[in-house]
Scaffold this motif. Structure first.
Motif, PDB file in Angstrom:
ATOM      1  N   HIS A   1       0.855  -1.196   0.000  1.00 24.82           N
ATOM      2  CA  HIS A   1       0.000   0.000   0.000  1.00 24.82           C
ATOM      3  C   HIS A   1       0.887   1.242   0.000  1.00 24.82           C
ATOM      4  O   HIS A   1       2.036   1.187   0.438  1.00 24.82           O
ATOM      5  CB  HIS A   1      -0.987   0.016   1.180  1.00 24.82           C
TER       6      HIS A   1
ATOM      7  N   THR B   1       0.477   3.704   1.797  1.00 21.58           N
ATOM      8  CA  THR B   1       0.588   4.130   3.187  1.00 21.58           C
ATOM      9  C   THR B   1       2.002   3.858   3.737  1.00 21.58           C
ATOM     10  O   THR B   1       2.424   4.477   4.716  1.00 21.58           O
ATOM     11  CB  THR B   1      -0.482   3.389   4.035  1.00 21.58           C
TER      12      THR B   1
ATOM     13  N   GLN C   1       4.054   6.970   4.575  1.00 21.60           N
ATOM     14  CA  GLN C   1       3.553   7.985   5.517  1.00 21.60           C
ATOM     15  C   GLN C   1       4.605   8.453   6.513  1.00 21.60           C
ATOM     16  O   GLN C   1       4.907   9.643   6.603  1.00 21.60           O
ATOM     17  CB  GLN C   1       2.428   7.367   6.355  1.00 21.60           C
TER      18      GLN C   1
ATOM     19  N   ARG D   1       0.129  -6.879  -4.673  1.00 25.08           N
ATOM     20  CA  ARG D   1      -0.486  -7.866  -3.774  1.00 25.08           C
ATOM     21  C   ARG D   1      -0.798  -9.141  -4.512  1.00 25.08           C
ATOM     22  O   ARG D   1      -1.306  -9.113  -5.629  1.00 25.08           O
ATOM     23  CB  ARG D   1      -1.796  -7.323  -3.182  1.00 25.08           C
TER      24      ARG D   1
ATOM     25  N   GLN E   1      -2.574   3.139  -5.943  1.00 29.18           N
ATOM     26  CA  GLN E   1      -3.287   3.763  -4.829  1.00 29.18           C
ATOM     27  C   GLN E   1      -2.883   5.219  -4.689  1.00 29.18           C
ATOM     28  O   GLN E   1      -1.816   5.638  -5.145  1.00 29.18           O
ATOM     29  CB  GLN E   1      -2.948   3.062  -3.506  1.00 29.18           C
TER      30      GLN E   1
ATOM     31  N   ASP F   1      -2.824   7.993  -1.381  1.00 26.71           N
ATOM     32  CA  ASP F   1      -3.012   8.229   0.048  1.00 26.71           C
ATOM     33  C   ASP F   1      -2.898   9.725   0.322  1.00 26.71           C
ATOM     34  O   ASP F   1      -2.206  10.436  -0.412  1.00 26.71           O
ATOM     35  CB  ASP F   1      -1.894   7.541   0.856  1.00 26.71           C
TER      36      ASP F   1
ATOM     37  N   PHE G   1      -8.343  -0.209  10.977  1.00 24.27           N
ATOM     38  CA  PHE G   1      -6.994  -0.256  10.408  1.00 24.27           C
ATOM     39  C   PHE G   1      -6.031  -0.122  11.583  1.00 24.27           C
ATOM     40  O   PHE G   1      -6.311   0.630  12.528  1.00 24.27           O
ATOM     41  CB  PHE G   1      -6.743   0.907   9.427  1.00 24.27           C
TER      42      PHE G   1
ATOM     43  N   PHE H   1      -3.435   1.478  11.754  1.00 21.68           N
ATOM     44  CA  PHE H   1      -2.756   2.784  11.765  1.00 21.68           C
ATOM     45  C   PHE H   1      -3.684   3.967  11.974  1.00 21.68           C
ATOM     46  O   PHE H   1      -3.228   5.107  11.999  1.00 21.68           O
ATOM     47  CB  PHE H   1      -1.930   2.969  10.486  1.00 21.68           C
ATOM     48  N   THR H   2      -4.997   3.728  12.123  1.00 18.23           N
ATOM     49  CA  THR H   2      -5.914   4.832  12.419  1.00 18.23           C
ATOM     50  C   THR H   2      -6.929   4.396  13.485  1.00 18.23           C
ATOM     51  O   THR H   2      -7.249   3.224  13.600  1.00 18.23           O
ATOM     52  CB  THR H   2      -6.704   5.275  11.158  1.00 18.23           C
TER      53      THR H   2
ATOM     54  N   GLY I   1     -10.651   3.993   2.540  1.00 18.04           N
ATOM     55  CA  GLY I   1     -10.512   3.781   3.980  1.00 18.04           C
ATOM     56  C   GLY I   1      -9.838   5.004   4.573  1.00 18.04           C
ATOM     57  O   GLY I   1      -8.992   5.629   3.935  1.00 18.04           O
ATOM     58  N   CYS I   2     -10.218   5.352   5.820  1.00 21.88           N
ATOM     59  CA  CYS I   2      -9.656   6.575   6.400  1.00 21.88           C
ATOM     60  C   CYS I   2      -9.761   6.541   7.921  1.00 21.88           C
ATOM     61  O   CYS I   2     -10.380   5.646   8.490  1.00 21.88           O
ATOM     62  CB  CYS I   2     -10.409   7.782   5.867  1.00 21.88           C
TER      63      CYS I   2
ATOM     64  N   ALA J   1      -5.868  10.629   7.809  1.00 21.35           N
ATOM     65  CA  ALA J   1      -5.299  10.026   6.606  1.00 21.35           C
ATOM     66  C   ALA J   1      -6.378   9.217   5.896  1.00 21.35           C
ATOM     67  O   ALA J   1      -7.346   8.779   6.519  1.00 21.35           O
ATOM     68  CB  ALA J   1      -4.128   9.106   6.974  1.00 21.35           C
ATOM     69  N   PHE J   2      -6.209   9.062   4.604  1.00 17.68           N
ATOM     70  CA  PHE J   2      -7.060   8.115   3.884  1.00 17.68           C
ATOM     71  C   PHE J   2      -6.276   7.498   2.735  1.00 17.68           C
ATOM     72  O   PHE J   2      -5.199   7.981   2.363  1.00 17.68           O
ATOM     73  CB  PHE J   2      -8.349   8.777   3.365  1.00 17.68           C
ATOM     74  N   GLY J   3      -6.808   6.396   2.197  1.00 17.44           N
ATOM     75  CA  GLY J   3      -6.182   5.760   1.047  1.00 17.44           C
ATOM     76  C   GLY J   3      -7.251   5.187   0.139  1.00 17.44           C
ATOM     77  O   GLY J   3      -8.271   4.670   0.617  1.00 17.44           O
TER      78      GLY J   3
END
Ligand code: PHE
Length: 407
Positions: A110, A112, A115, A134, A148, A150, A224, A226-227, A246-247, A267-269
């Motif tokens: 990803h 992300t 970041q 992936r 992607q 982000d 997630f 990370f959030t 996702g965010c 954050a979002f992706g």
């Protein structure tokens, strides 16, 4: 014995027991579809960037978000997982889900992954776009490489409450707080709610910028590592709820570790292919990689603001062949290994693979799988004979490399 290194963009990596990148996947690195003028992925990316430039402008109208789209797709385990607090035993780290270069490096799963280092460089508002990798199933919506985008936005204490009358008195951080469904232990509820509000209003505006002003949407609670809290935004498109992104509010530990302990962030992706497929009517994910003018010319002279409807040049017929085999008794078989092998041998003429039969013999306890492989060329009609040659080769290599026995 001399095993050749894996070479990516001129860098050499020593192979080890974690290496599972395939030559086919490696051959796609460096295409930079998202940076090609007039490519549909470029157009979508550009449309999102323009939205951010307009919505978050500095005092002289200058964009405050910086864009990073040439970062190396080879990342460390730390970048892709550890820096984002992804647990050591999390499934997303599995060898069957990622393309590992070796035990220290992988192709990012990803965007992300970048970041933490960008925050560490002192950036507060940035976008990251890039190719991600992936291991997955094979059908019209999945390809081992996709793209992607982000975004990260960090705010200091004075900016969070700027628009509130008594904002100067309010706190972002709370030393003794508790983690609840609504917030992290370190954040005050007020600060978290302001972040949630800015994040959600920005993303709804983005969704409407992309899909139209009347677009229906809904928020779904998500998780997630990370959030927290985290959400997914879904939009209603052609009778379906489409998962757009996702965010969430960034885990404060990520910011602390990157030296931004005085700021709070969201954050979002999102995935660019799925968006482009919906917005431009592109029916198959393999088309993004097409070098055929029948595809590329339909986007070449377009701008991010044009409404585009892709017209299939023509649809060539499918050829369908099944393959049945006994799995090795040592349990070493995984279907993603088989999918990669089929990609490796068949390339982009493989449109879809489905498991049509899974059977365990009552006496011997051996398991047999039957997969249906759908072959279709994007630009011409395949003969049954051409397909048979490829299919035979798949049988041969699968028997040899995956230790299966063809029935
Ligand atoms: N990296 C997540 C994914 O690939 C998306 C995401 C990014 C979610 C940033 C939250 C914050 O699905």
């Amino acid at each position: 014995e001399c095993i050749p290194d894996i070479v990516i963009n001129g860098r050499h990596f020593e192979r080890d027991e974690w290496s599972n990148v395939t030559p086919k996947v490696l051959s796609h690195i460096g295409r930079k579809l998202h940076s090609q003028q007039g490519h549909p992925l470029f157009l979508i990316k550009q449309r999102i960037i323009e939205f951010f430039y307009k919505r978050f402008a500095g005092s002289r109208g200058n964009p405050i978000f910086s864009v990073h789209e040439n970062l190396d797709p080879v990342v460390t385990i730390k970048q892709n997982f550890d820096s984002l607090l992804i647990p050591k035993d999390h499934v997303s780290r599995n060898k069957s889900d990622c393309y590992y270069v070796n035990s220290n490096y992988l192709l990012r799963a990803h965007t992300t992954a970048h970041q933490a280092e960008l925050i560490g460089m002192g950036l507060n508002n940035f976008l990251i776009a890039g190719d991600v990798y992936r291991r997955d199933e094979i059908d019209a919506n999945h390809y081992p490489i996709f793209h992607q985008l982000d975004a990260v936005r960090l705010l200091g204490k004075h900016d969070v409450f700027k628009s509130l009358d008594d904002g100067a008195k309010m706190e972002v951080f709370d030393k003794m707080g508790a983690r609840t469904a609504e917030k992290q232990e370190r954040h005050t509820l007020e600060a978290c709610k302001v972040m949630e509000d800015e994040l959600k209003s920005t993303l709804v505006a983005l969704a409407r910028h992309l899909f139209g002003q009347d677009t229906r949407y809904r928020w779904v609670d998500a998780y997630f590592p990370f959030t927290h809290p985290s959400w997914e935004l879904e939009v209603f498109h052609r009778d379906n709820w489409l998962e757009l992104l996702g965010c969430g509010v960034m885990e404060q530990k990520i910011l602390d570790d990157a030296g931004a302990h005085d700021r709070i962030g969201w954050a979002f992706g999102l995935g660019l292919e799925r968006l482009a497929m919906c917005l431009y009517d592109i029916p198959d994910i393999r088309l993004f990689w097409s070098q055929d003018s029948g595809f590329l010319s339909q986007f070449a002279d377009k701008t991010p603001h044009d409404a585009i409807k892709y017209m299939p040049v023509s649809v060539y017929p499918q050829c369908i062949n099944d393959i049945s085999f006994w799995l090795p008794e040592d349990g070493s078989f995984t279907s993603n290994d088989f999918f990669d092998l089929v990609r490796e041998v068949g390339g982009d003429i493989v449109e879809q693979i489905t498991l049509v039969d899974n059977f365990t013999h009552p006496k011997t306890q051996r398991t047999s799988h039957c997969y249906r492989i759908v072959y279709r060329h994007m630009e011409k009609t395949l003969t049954q004979q051409e397909v048979n040659t490829v299919h035979k080769q798949i049988e041969k290599e699968a028997a040899h490399k995956l230790n299966i026995s063809i029935r």
